[in-house]
Design an enzyme around this catalytic site. Sequence first.
Site, short mmCIF file in Angstrom:
data_model
loop_
_atom_site.label_atom_id
_atom_site.label_comp_id
_atom_site.label_asym_id
_atom_site.label_seq_id
_atom_site.Cartn_x
_atom_site.Cartn_y
_atom_site.Cartn_z
N HIS A 1 0.83 -1.21 0.00
CA HIS A 1 0.00 0.00 0.00
C HIS A 1 0.87 1.26 0.00
CE1 HIS A 1 -3.96 -1.98 1.02
NE2 HIS A 1 -3.09 -2.96 1.21
N ASP B 1 -6.36 5.62 1.68
CA ASP B 1 -6.30 4.21 1.33
C ASP B 1 -7.67 3.57 1.53
OD1 ASP B 1 -5.80 1.22 1.94
OD2 ASP B 1 -3.80 1.87 1.35
N ALA C 1 15.45 -9.73 -2.95
CA ALA C 1 15.35 -9.60 -4.39
C ALA C 1 14.99 -8.18 -4.81
CB ALA C 1 14.30 -10.57 -4.93
N GLN D 1 13.17 -6.72 -7.04
CA GLN D 1 12.21 -7.36 -7.94
C GLN D 1 12.03 -6.63 -9.27
OE1 GLN D 1 8.73 -9.54 -6.40
NE2 GLN D 1 7.47 -8.01 -7.45
N HIS E 1 3.10 -14.48 -5.76
CA HIS E 1 1.96 -14.53 -4.84
C HIS E 1 0.79 -13.71 -5.36
CE1 HIS E 1 3.95 -10.77 -4.18
NE2 HIS E 1 3.13 -10.38 -3.24
N TRP F 1 -0.91 -7.11 -6.04
CA TRP F 1 -1.24 -6.30 -7.20
C TRP F 1 -0.03 -5.54 -7.74
CZ3 TRP F 1 -4.72 -6.87 -10.63
CH2 TRP F 1 -5.02 -5.84 -11.54
N SER G 1 3.12 -6.52 -7.63
CA SER G 1 3.94 -7.50 -8.34
C SER G 1 3.32 -7.88 -9.68
CB SER G 1 4.12 -8.76 -7.48
OG SER G 1 4.90 -8.48 -6.32
N GLU H 1 4.05 -5.07 -12.07
CA GLU H 1 5.47 -5.08 -12.42
C GLU H 1 5.76 -6.16 -13.46
OE1 GLU H 1 7.51 -5.51 -8.71
OE2 GLU H 1 6.84 -3.57 -7.95
N GLU I 1 -6.21 -10.46 -0.89
CA GLU I 1 -7.04 -10.58 -2.09
C GLU I 1 -6.28 -11.26 -3.22
OE1 GLU I 1 -4.69 -7.04 -3.41
OE2 GLU I 1 -5.11 -8.17 -1.60
N GLN I 2 -5.17 -11.94 -2.89
CA GLN I 2 -4.32 -12.51 -3.93
C GLN I 2 -4.99 -13.64 -4.71
OE1 GLN I 2 -0.77 -13.46 -1.70
NE2 GLN I 2 -0.43 -11.32 -1.20
#
Length: 498
Positions: free
Chosen positions: A28, A136, A368, A370, A385, A388, A390, A393, A409-410
């Site tokens: 977030h 948020d 990492a 990323q 995983h 959002w 990731s 990206e 929420e994954q």
Amino acid sequence: MNNSLATKYFLGMKKVEVVFIPLPAMGHIIAAVEMAKLIVESDDRISASVLMMKPALDSTTTKYTESLTASTLPNRMRVVDLPSLEHTGVHNTSASWMASLAEAQKPHVKEFVSKIKAQSELSPHDSPQLAGFVLDTFVLGMNDLAAEFGVPWYVFSASGAAFIGSMLYLQALHDEQKADLPEYKDSDAELEIPSLVNRLPAKLLPSMVFKRESLPHFIGAARRLKHARGILINTFKELESHAINSLSNGEIPPVYPLGPIVRCKGNSYDVGSNIINDYTDIMQWLDDQPPCSVVFLCFGSWGSFSVGQVKEIAYALEQCGHRFLWCLRKPPCKGKIESPSDYVNFQEILPEGFLDRSDKIGKVIKWAPQVEILGHKAVGGFVSHCGWNSTLESILSGVPMATWPLYGEQQFNAFEMVIELGLAVEIKIDSRRDFSKDGIIVSSDDIKRGLKLVMEPDNEIRKKVKEMSQLSRKALMEDGSSYSALAHLIEDIMGNYK
């Protein structure tokens, strides 16, 4: 600085300041900081303050905020640490923690914003005027402060447009149809959510929906969404066209898809003593690998696995034979809600002899970078995983994902990427981590199948991800969909100050 947006407006207008308040969790905060940067760099009249509530959910978040020095931020933007509430007893379950922390921090937010107001009144021509709050999704209990200061408030979502649509759908299901949402956890029901084309298996709903202590917080956030001035979403029209259209029915506030907004290269959120050496070592190893030959496994700031699950991953990597880069973290003690730590020695967790046998084709790492890894030409697949950030990206880099959701929420994000959009392959779409126990172990066979699918050189998913990557970049360019949405947002922000 990008001044092209600013030239579309009358530069003599009053300068304003927008106050961002993210949930103090890594995904977030990174998204909020990058969105604030985008807005500030797009218009010379706007300043932004990002208020960091404490305590943060994990130590990595604290390290990231400490790294945000003035030299790393654009002009007219600041990151402000609010006083820590370490001893208030709010840091227990995530839902009550979020609600309690936001409520307890209200006086500190009010004090900070009062200073902005006072300064603008003292120097109306030199100091920016308060233009509003950007809250948020899960700290919308702060919205009454906006009313107190007489300014509008916007919602910022660190998740996608389809997820926002699911929140509104579930709130209606709960309030109007009196559905008992926690009962969906183990059901075979499928839900027709307007922001999705396909029916969603109910067991893939966010973890918060299944817990009776967190459900009121989730439903309350969904109710408040409808009263915002606008909803800022880190997505882009070409990615979530159906979801965005479903939210543009006039029944909720205007939606501004501004993404993909991702952390910039070279702006690492981790600042360990060996970080430079680690980074150099990782990137040099990737430089030595053939193009699109490496599968990258990384599970976010909260991603870790039990001993048994780690061994299954190792077996799968050995059996499939692909080159790999694996970020492996140590889980917290059972029952504790805290972020993973580093292993002192990977030998203690991996199968005997694994590191020696895979020495020529693989690398196991603690940390990492990323964004940089996903942007490297050697990386051909990403086991993720499905957070959002990731996900965006990965899309921006044109690297297909193999989905392995863990919490939050994954599972919903994984469904959207695999079933809804066809931009990812599945390892196990309904896997879910419970902090009180190890959970079901995903077999090496399932993992190996996903690895082979995601690393296929010319499959349809790889082509679609490459195409979406190009569209994501165009969305941010002048006259692109996200660029235009940003222009409309700035026009709305400045509309009250003529």
